[in-house]
Design a protein around this motif. Sequence first.
Motif, PDB file in Angstrom:
ATOM      1  N   TYR A   1       0.854  -1.186   0.000  1.00 17.64           N
ATOM      2  CA  TYR A   1       0.000   0.000   0.000  1.00 17.64           C
ATOM      3  C   TYR A   1       0.886   1.230   0.000  1.00 17.64           C
ATOM      4  N   ASP A   2       0.652   2.122  -0.971  1.00 15.47           N
ATOM      5  CA  ASP A   2       1.368   3.398  -0.964  1.00 15.47           C
ATOM      6  C   ASP A   2       0.495   4.439  -0.289  1.00 15.47           C
ATOM      7  N   GLY A   3       1.141   5.318   0.457  1.00 12.34           N
ATOM      8  CA  GLY A   3       0.368   6.331   1.166  1.00 12.34           C
ATOM      9  C   GLY A   3       1.264   7.320   1.884  1.00 12.34           C
ATOM     10  N   THR A   4       0.625   8.164   2.676  1.00 12.49           N
ATOM     11  CA  THR A   4       1.309   9.257   3.358  1.00 12.49           C
ATOM     12  C   THR A   4       1.570   8.867   4.806  1.00 12.49           C
ATOM     13  N   LYS A   5       2.766   9.147   5.287  1.00 11.24           N
ATOM     14  CA  LYS A   5       3.063   8.910   6.699  1.00 11.24           C
ATOM     15  C   LYS A   5       2.414  10.009   7.549  1.00 11.24           C
ATOM     16  N   THR A   6       2.038   9.655   8.777  1.00  4.47           N
ATOM     17  CA  THR A   6       1.550  10.700   9.686  1.00  4.47           C
ATOM     18  C   THR A   6       2.746  11.530  10.165  1.00  4.47           C
ATOM     19  N   ILE A   7       2.433  12.680  10.762  1.00  5.80           N
ATOM     20  CA  ILE A   7       3.500  13.594  11.201  1.00  5.80           C
ATOM     21  C   ILE A   7       4.493  12.896  12.126  1.00  5.80           C
ATOM     22  N   SER A   8       3.986  12.084  13.027  1.00  8.04           N
ATOM     23  CA  SER A   8       4.883  11.471  14.004  1.00  8.04           C
ATOM     24  C   SER A   8       5.796  10.423  13.383  1.00  8.04           C
ATOM     25  N   GLU A   9       5.430   9.923  12.219  1.00 16.20           N
ATOM     26  CA  GLU A   9       6.235   8.887  11.568  1.00 16.20           C
ATOM     27  C   GLU A   9       7.054   9.439  10.402  1.00 16.20           C
TER      28      GLU A   9
ATOM     29  N   VAL B   1       8.989  17.569   5.026  1.00 13.91           N
ATOM     30  CA  VAL B   1       7.681  18.220   5.059  1.00 13.91           C
ATOM     31  C   VAL B   1       6.595  17.145   4.938  1.00 13.91           C
ATOM     32  N   ASP B   2       6.834  16.195   4.052  1.00 11.25           N
ATOM     33  CA  ASP B   2       5.927  15.057   3.876  1.00 11.25           C
ATOM     34  C   ASP B   2       6.728  13.804   3.584  1.00 11.25           C
ATOM     35  N   THR B   3       6.338  12.718   4.220  1.00 19.31           N
ATOM     36  CA  THR B   3       6.950  11.420   3.918  1.00 19.31           C
ATOM     37  C   THR B   3       5.881  10.483   3.392  1.00 19.31           C
ATOM     38  N   PHE B   4       6.225   9.810   2.296  1.00 17.33           N
ATOM     39  CA  PHE B   4       5.339   8.812   1.710  1.00 17.33           C
ATOM     40  C   PHE B   4       6.033   7.458   1.778  1.00 17.33           C
ATOM     41  N   SER B   5       5.241   6.409   1.920  1.00 16.63           N
ATOM     42  CA  SER B   5       5.867   5.091   2.058  1.00 16.63           C
ATOM     43  C   SER B   5       5.098   4.044   1.275  1.00 16.63           C
ATOM     44  N   ILE B   6       5.767   2.925   1.068  1.00 15.76           N
ATOM     45  CA  ILE B   6       5.072   1.703   0.665  1.00 15.76           C
ATOM     46  C   ILE B   6       5.211   0.733   1.830  1.00 15.76           C
ATOM     47  N   GLU B   7       4.114   0.061   2.172  1.00 19.75           N
ATOM     48  CA  GLU B   7       4.080  -0.814   3.340  1.00 19.75           C
ATOM     49  C   GLU B   7       3.699  -2.228   2.917  1.00 19.75           C
ATOM     50  N   ALA B   8       4.454  -3.182   3.440  1.00 20.50           N
ATOM     51  CA  ALA B   8       4.247  -4.586   3.061  1.00 20.50           C
ATOM     52  C   ALA B   8       3.909  -5.408   4.289  1.00 20.50           C
TER      53      ALA B   8
END
Lengths: 473, 473
Positions: free
Chosen positions: A188-196, A202-209
């Motif tokens: 799943y690709d998406g946006t990290k929350t502020i704490s992560e 400014v913005d972090t995006f991730s892919i999660e497996a």
Amino acid sequence: MQQENEFTKWYLKTIQDAELMDYTPVRGCITFRPDGYEIWEHIQAEMDRRFKETGHRNAYFPMLIPESFFQKEKDHIEGFSPELPWVTEAAGEPLEERLALRPTSETMIGHLYAKWVKSYRDLPLLLNQWANVFRWEKKTLPFIRTSEFLWQEGHTAHENEEEARHETMQMLAIYKEVVENILAIPVYDGTKTISERFAGAVDTFSIEAMMKDGKAVQAGTSHYLGTKFAEAFDIKYLNKNNEHQYVHTTSWGTSTRLIGSVIMVHGDDKGLVLPPKIAPTQVVLMPVGPFKKHPEILEKLEEIQQDLKAKGIRVKLDDTDQTAGFKFNKWEQKGAALRVELGPRDYQNGQAIVKARDEEEKKTVNLTELFTIIEEELEVMQGRLLTKARQFRDANSHTTIDSLAQLQQHIEASDIPGWVLAGWCGSADCEQKVKEQTKFTTRNIPFHPPVQKETCICCEQQAQHTVWFARAY
Amino acid sequence: MQQENEFTKWYLKTIQDAELMDYTPVRGCITFRPDGYEIWEHIQAEMDRRFKETGHRNAYFPMLIPESFFQKEKDHIEGFSPELPWVTEAAGEPLEERLALRPTSETMIGHLYAKWVKSYRDLPLLLNQWANVFRWEKKTLPFIRTSEFLWQEGHTAHENEEEARHETMQMLAIYKEVVENILAIPVYDGTKTISERFAGAVDTFSIEAMMKDGKAVQAGTSHYLGTKFAEAFDIKYLNKNNEHQYVHTTSWGTSTRLIGSVIMVHGDDKGLVLPPKIAPTQVVLMPVGPFKKHPEILEKLEEIQQDLKAKGIRVKLDDTDQTAGFKFNKWEQKGAALRVELGPRDYQNGQAIVKARDEEEKKTVNLTELFTIIEEELEVMQGRLLTKARQFRDANSHTTIDSLAQLQQHIEASDIPGWVLAGWCGSADCEQKVKEQTKFTTRNIPFHPPVQKETCICCEQQAQHTVWFARAY
């Protein structure tokens, strides 16, 4: 929790039996043995080609970073300083300033980009580095979290936010494509929350497996850094109107934790299961039965080996004296994608036996069709592993848990608690409370959630976001 | 000596103008910019393919090495300890044992080989590592001698001396072949004298190259380590007679100093001259004359660019607004191997202009033949650079200097003192005396000296060896 320990035990045994790695006397540092490193080489080749096709070039920056560089971006130093190893002496003398082993290179690269970027003509600046990095972690797990690891870090500078954000998304999309199509791991690709977020982004995006124990691995991240590092390191350019402006920067990375992920997603009780595209051994050829009395068997297998090699297939011929059972076991441990058996009777019938690592069934194949079948089987297996992993993930993704109480109940009742898609009001307090009470953390806010959630899983007020929660490595 | 300083100035200006590298705030550490790093990528690909073809596999070992490991082999620690940087603290706490940044990995690898080698079935063990290494040098020169550099280090273990010596020679031969055929640098292969041996080796062999100032660069080394590291780290195997024996090990390395060498061998007053096989830009396409009024010119060049790319040729199209003179200069600085100019008149005549970087003459070529000519020219240029470099080296190699007095006279009388092939009695005293009085050191005892010398250049007694003497980087 027993499940978790059993899984970790299985993982540690599997990677050692398969000779992917070994421990070393340096705390948290592993050695990558040839089969482990070769998986990385295949990942590197796939990533690198795509980076170059999208206009990026490789460079290499110094590993040692002066302490003062970290001080320049305050979020960055706060995030990384607890994990840094320091060089304090060299060639018999104390250093005037401590030098950190890089945990990531934004600061050094920021310093150099400030020298290289003068005008809009120098932009975009699109560089990538393949390198070793250091994060002195308390808890380590081979490949997944080690004190030294290998990675790539892309660093780019752009004229404006729009271009930089486009780059951030483009690289995340490349990660997703490689991880899904090459490693056969759905994400799943998406946006990290502020704490992560990455320290300084400014913005972090991730892919999660999702691993086979239901826990999440952050398999790649891409950061829009805004002008934070540009301001810290004074990276300015003269725009077309002759005005000095700060560049907008990005960074993005994937690491050798992908090796750990691929094992935790596909492996089984017999050992590694590797997607053919990255398997060090795509085909293992094995004489069976009383083959010593029939020299034509080994000759035929050698011929097949040469032909497969010529086609670019990674093939091994196991003609050792061990028993067939021993060999089957060994190559299953090592994750050879296909096994081809040839015995005297098969040979007489002009046939061979083909077995895919992830299936029980064996196929009897005419030798005349062997190459075609092997190519087909490798391709089909690649797709099948992705499908199986997607089915597993979806079966362990829960979208109807709407309160902390339900989540706690669910966790207690489940061998594999998996992931939970839930609403979140956006407050750090709620995020923290979920974490404290369940060890579930926010993975990301998916761009394409399977459903939209209306209320926060914690405070049960209106949700701002629909978020994946999970325990994570 | 003025010559030497002028040459160094030229070198430093050339690599900066060509944007191969930049300085960093960390003492002796440079950054490899994309064109510099790409040269390394091509060298890596050529070496790596040959390593794999000869049965070697890549692995990765930890960068940090415990101090106690160095103590185990006494020559090794003596040789390397003056140059080591040390990590003494990590994650806010002092370490119990200092960790060195690896200067080379024999010790760590010795420790691990002892775990992996049990029986003759595990041998030979043939591994290679691509990595960064550290030697905190007093005097640094970009690419040639830096505190951090990139290299490959091969490490192999064998059943006996014969096999290990065969490996040592095989890898030296691969180095020679790559350096001559890919980098177009002629080298002498030979044996290092005892004083110039790798710290811990039984025998060190090298390939030595001559730069345009006549100085030597050791371009690659291969070491037979005997059982020294096996004894230090207890690497034993059970042989076919069920006896425990020490393995015989080798190590061999080449580094990013090859980038510096290729520049110092081929470069000229206009900038880089790069052998086509490693040039980041093999062909630069350039519209000339009033091409803006003739859009068909750029269209044709774009078409040519696509076709060349499809053939795997590294091509750039410079369609910027700069003057032709500016562009010529820029791409000469950067060492583009071939330049193709297309102006309106050429186009009308169905022709283009082709110029090789290292020649004055321009060729007018029919567009229909352009691809054939480009492929031919790249191949011819590759061979021509090797021939030119060999001619230069041979012209500056002196074989009739037979005494220290003659050598001193020769040095005083020469702009480029070059190399001197001379006899040597084999005593360390004579070697040291030559070095003190002339700064000429023994480069190697060539396997195939152009002539054999009878008397020692220093004591004038009978020579044991015929040796290349030279000033060296």
